[in-house]
Write a protein that holds these residues in place. Structure first.
Motif, PDB file in Angstrom:
ATOM      1  N   PHE A  44       1.219  -1.139  -0.291  1.00 36.64           N
ATOM      2  CA  PHE A  44      -0.098  -0.220  -0.252  1.00 36.64           C
ATOM      3  C   PHE A  44       0.654   1.353  -0.071  1.00 36.64           C
ATOM      4  N   VAL A  45       2.375   1.452   0.702  1.00 39.55           N
ATOM      5  CA  VAL A  45       2.729   2.313   0.875  1.00 39.55           C
ATOM      6  C   VAL A  45       3.316   2.465  -0.635  1.00 39.55           C
ATOM      7  N   GLY A  46       3.827   1.091  -1.224  1.00 42.44           N
ATOM      8  CA  GLY A  46       4.668   1.589  -2.392  1.00 42.44           C
ATOM      9  C   GLY A  46       3.847   2.497  -3.320  1.00 42.44           C
ATOM     10  N   ASP A  47       2.172   2.121  -3.357  1.00 46.54           N
ATOM     11  CA  ASP A  47       1.554   2.313  -4.604  1.00 46.54           C
ATOM     12  C   ASP A  47       1.098   3.281  -4.166  1.00 46.54           C
ATOM     13  N   GLU A  48       1.115   4.150  -3.237  1.00 49.34           N
ATOM     14  CA  GLU A  48       1.452   5.320  -2.562  1.00 49.34           C
ATOM     15  C   GLU A  48      -0.714   6.024  -2.200  1.00 49.34           C
ATOM     16  N   VAL A  49      -0.831   4.800  -1.392  1.00 45.31           N
ATOM     17  CA  VAL A  49      -2.759   4.980  -1.079  1.00 45.31           C
ATOM     18  C   VAL A  49      -2.735   6.476  -0.479  1.00 45.31           C
ATOM     19  N   ASP A  50      -3.863   6.805  -0.588  1.00 45.48           N
ATOM     20  CA  ASP A  50      -3.843   7.928   0.508  1.00 45.48           C
ATOM     21  C   ASP A  50      -4.527   7.775   1.529  1.00 45.48           C
ATOM     22  N   LEU A  51      -5.312   6.663   2.244  1.00 48.60           N
ATOM     23  CA  LEU A  51      -4.923   6.153   3.308  1.00 48.60           C
ATOM     24  C   LEU A  51      -5.057   4.318   4.047  1.00 48.60           C
ATOM     25  N   ILE A  52      -4.926   4.323   5.044  1.00 47.31           N
ATOM     26  CA  ILE A  52      -5.268   2.458   4.804  1.00 47.31           C
ATOM     27  C   ILE A  52      -5.845   2.980   5.656  1.00 47.31           C
ATOM     28  N   MET A  53      -6.818   1.089   5.886  1.00 52.79           N
ATOM     29  CA  MET A  53      -7.792   1.146   7.142  1.00 52.79           C
ATOM     30  C   MET A  53      -7.512  -0.332   7.463  1.00 52.79           C
ATOM     31  N   ALA A  54      -6.375  -0.353   9.096  1.00 48.82           N
ATOM     32  CA  ALA A  54      -6.278  -1.731   9.415  1.00 48.82           C
ATOM     33  C   ALA A  54      -7.235  -1.977  10.220  1.00 48.82           C
ATOM     34  N   ASN A  55      -7.770  -3.703  10.002  1.00 50.92           N
ATOM     35  CA  ASN A  55      -8.119  -3.969  10.520  1.00 50.92           C
ATOM     36  C   ASN A  55      -7.916  -4.918  11.544  1.00 50.92           C
ATOM     37  N   ALA A  56      -7.712  -5.021  12.867  1.00 48.61           N
ATOM     38  CA  ALA A  56      -8.033  -6.167  13.684  1.00 48.61           C
ATOM     39  C   ALA A  56      -6.218  -5.270  14.001  1.00 48.61           C
ATOM     40  N   THR A  57      -5.153  -5.862  15.143  1.00 47.32           N
ATOM     41  CA  THR A  57      -4.573  -5.618  15.907  1.00 47.32           C
ATOM     42  C   THR A  57      -3.063  -5.720  14.812  1.00 47.32           C
ATOM     43  N   PRO A  58      -2.896  -6.771  14.147  1.00 42.55           N
ATOM     44  CA  PRO A  58      -1.794  -7.521  13.410  1.00 42.55           C
ATOM     45  C   PRO A  58      -1.445  -6.568  12.500  1.00 42.55           C
ATOM     46  N   ALA A  59      -2.978  -5.632  12.068  1.00 49.04           N
ATOM     47  CA  ALA A  59      -2.691  -5.134  10.937  1.00 49.04           C
ATOM     48  C   ALA A  59      -2.218  -3.873  10.728  1.00 49.04           C
ATOM     49  N   LEU A  60      -3.010  -3.100  11.960  1.00 52.28           N
ATOM     50  CA  LEU A  60      -2.682  -2.495  12.937  1.00 52.28           C
ATOM     51  C   LEU A  60      -1.069  -1.930  13.161  1.00 52.28           C
ATOM     52  N   LEU A  61      -0.609  -2.353  13.564  1.00 47.15           N
ATOM     53  CA  LEU A  61       1.004  -2.678  14.102  1.00 47.15           C
ATOM     54  C   LEU A  61       1.883  -3.248  12.434  1.00 47.15           C
TER      55      LEU A  61
END
Length: 319
Positions: free
Chosen positions: A85-102
């Protein structure tokens, strides 16, 4: 001569403004790309993602594009997804659940990140002197329900129980937070409390069997590994005739008799509304307080019937 020079300068300024107008679209017309990293597929997280998409789509219409990825329960895969996602330069990341957030936290400190289905941001992000805001590029919503209230639900249904087992996955830090919080509440009600911890899906059945053999009733917090194996847990518990109080509705529907739960769909919607504030109004995630959803008492009619449990008034049957 001065008049001619002034006129030329004025014309240059007009052309420059026109050029800017042609190349920079107004913010209201911009199409935003939002990356969604969901840890694993199960009803609670699925509902949160759907609520997020619905709320943000209502705000942005066709000006939002979602790129949704599921890590199939694997934390390292969350890292791969978020880095992409960072490489694709998205505008926002939604992280669903703690491991995704980390994973999102490790991947970027500039792209806005919103978590959902995260129990405790302070412990997950290792923030001291917690004031409800992260002060970083991260905010979001929490699925935490007061553990003292969960203990009251257990006590309402099973006042004569002696031993309560807390069953959870050691790989999920939020489960540990909930276990530590509910233990003194249960002990204050006179219960003896034991912990039963499994490392991953491979030993869920064995650990659950031991817990059922040694306890009168089990409590399972909002644990993603347990939720993904709720059918297996239910089979063991029903065979042993051991009731389970669950930390959330999706888990309860899989293996529990009752819960004090939130609507994960509504939690996702709150997250989507926060995303709209960031994307459309330029809100800084670090200044946005972590949001919560209201909770209510619910029960699983089928499991209660199988165990011969009569639920008191004030509980709503899970659909």
């Amino acid at each position: 001569m001065k008049k001619i020079l002034a006129l030329v300068c004025a014309l240059c300024l007009v052309f420059a403004l026109c050029a800017c107008g042609q190349t920079a679209a107004p913010a209201a017309e911009k199409t935003f790309t939002v990356g969604i990293c969901q840890l694993v597929q199960h009803p609670a997280l699925d509902a949160a993602t759907q609520g997020f998409r619905d709320a943000l789509s209502e705000k942005l219409g066709d000006r939002v594009v979602f790129v949704e990825q599921n890590a199939s329960g694997d934390a390292p895969t969350c890292a791969v997804i978020c880095n992409q996602f960072v490489g694709d330069e998205v505008d926002l990341i939604m992280a669903n659940a703690t491991p995704a957030l980390l994973a999102a936290q490790s991947a970027t400190n500039t792209i806005p990140v919103l978590g959902t289905s995260v129990t405790d941001y302070a412990s997950a992000l290792e923030i001291d002197n917690w004031n409800g805001k992260t002060g970083t590029n991260i905010s979001g919503t929490s699925d935490r329900v007061p553990e003292e209230e969960q203990a009251k639900v257990l006590n309402e249904l099973f006042p004569d129980a002696k031993t309560v087992g807390i069953l959870f996955c050691s790989a999920e830090p939020n489960s540990r937070v909930q276990a530590d919080a509910i233990t003194p509440a249960l002990e204050g009600m006179g219960y003896s409390v034991k912990e039963f911890v499994f490392a991953d899906s491979n030993d869920v059945a064995a650990v659950t069997t031991t817990a059922c053999d040694e306890c009168d009733v089990l409590y399972i917090p909002t644990d993603n590994t347990a939720a993904s194996n709720s059918e297996l847990i239910s089979n063991v518990a029903l065979n042993a005739k051991t009731p389970i109080i669950a930390g959330e509705e999706g888990l309860c529907k899989g293996c529990g008799v009752a819960t004090l739960s939130i609507s994960y769909y509504d939690l996702g919607r709150v997250t989507g509304e926060m995303a709209a504030e960031i994307l459309l109004n330029g809100k800084n995630p670090g200044d946005m307080e972590i949001q919560f959803a209201p909770f209510m008492k619910k029960f699983d009619a089928d499991i209660c019937a199988a165990l011969g449990i009569t639920v008191p008034e004030g509980y709503t049957a899970i659909d």
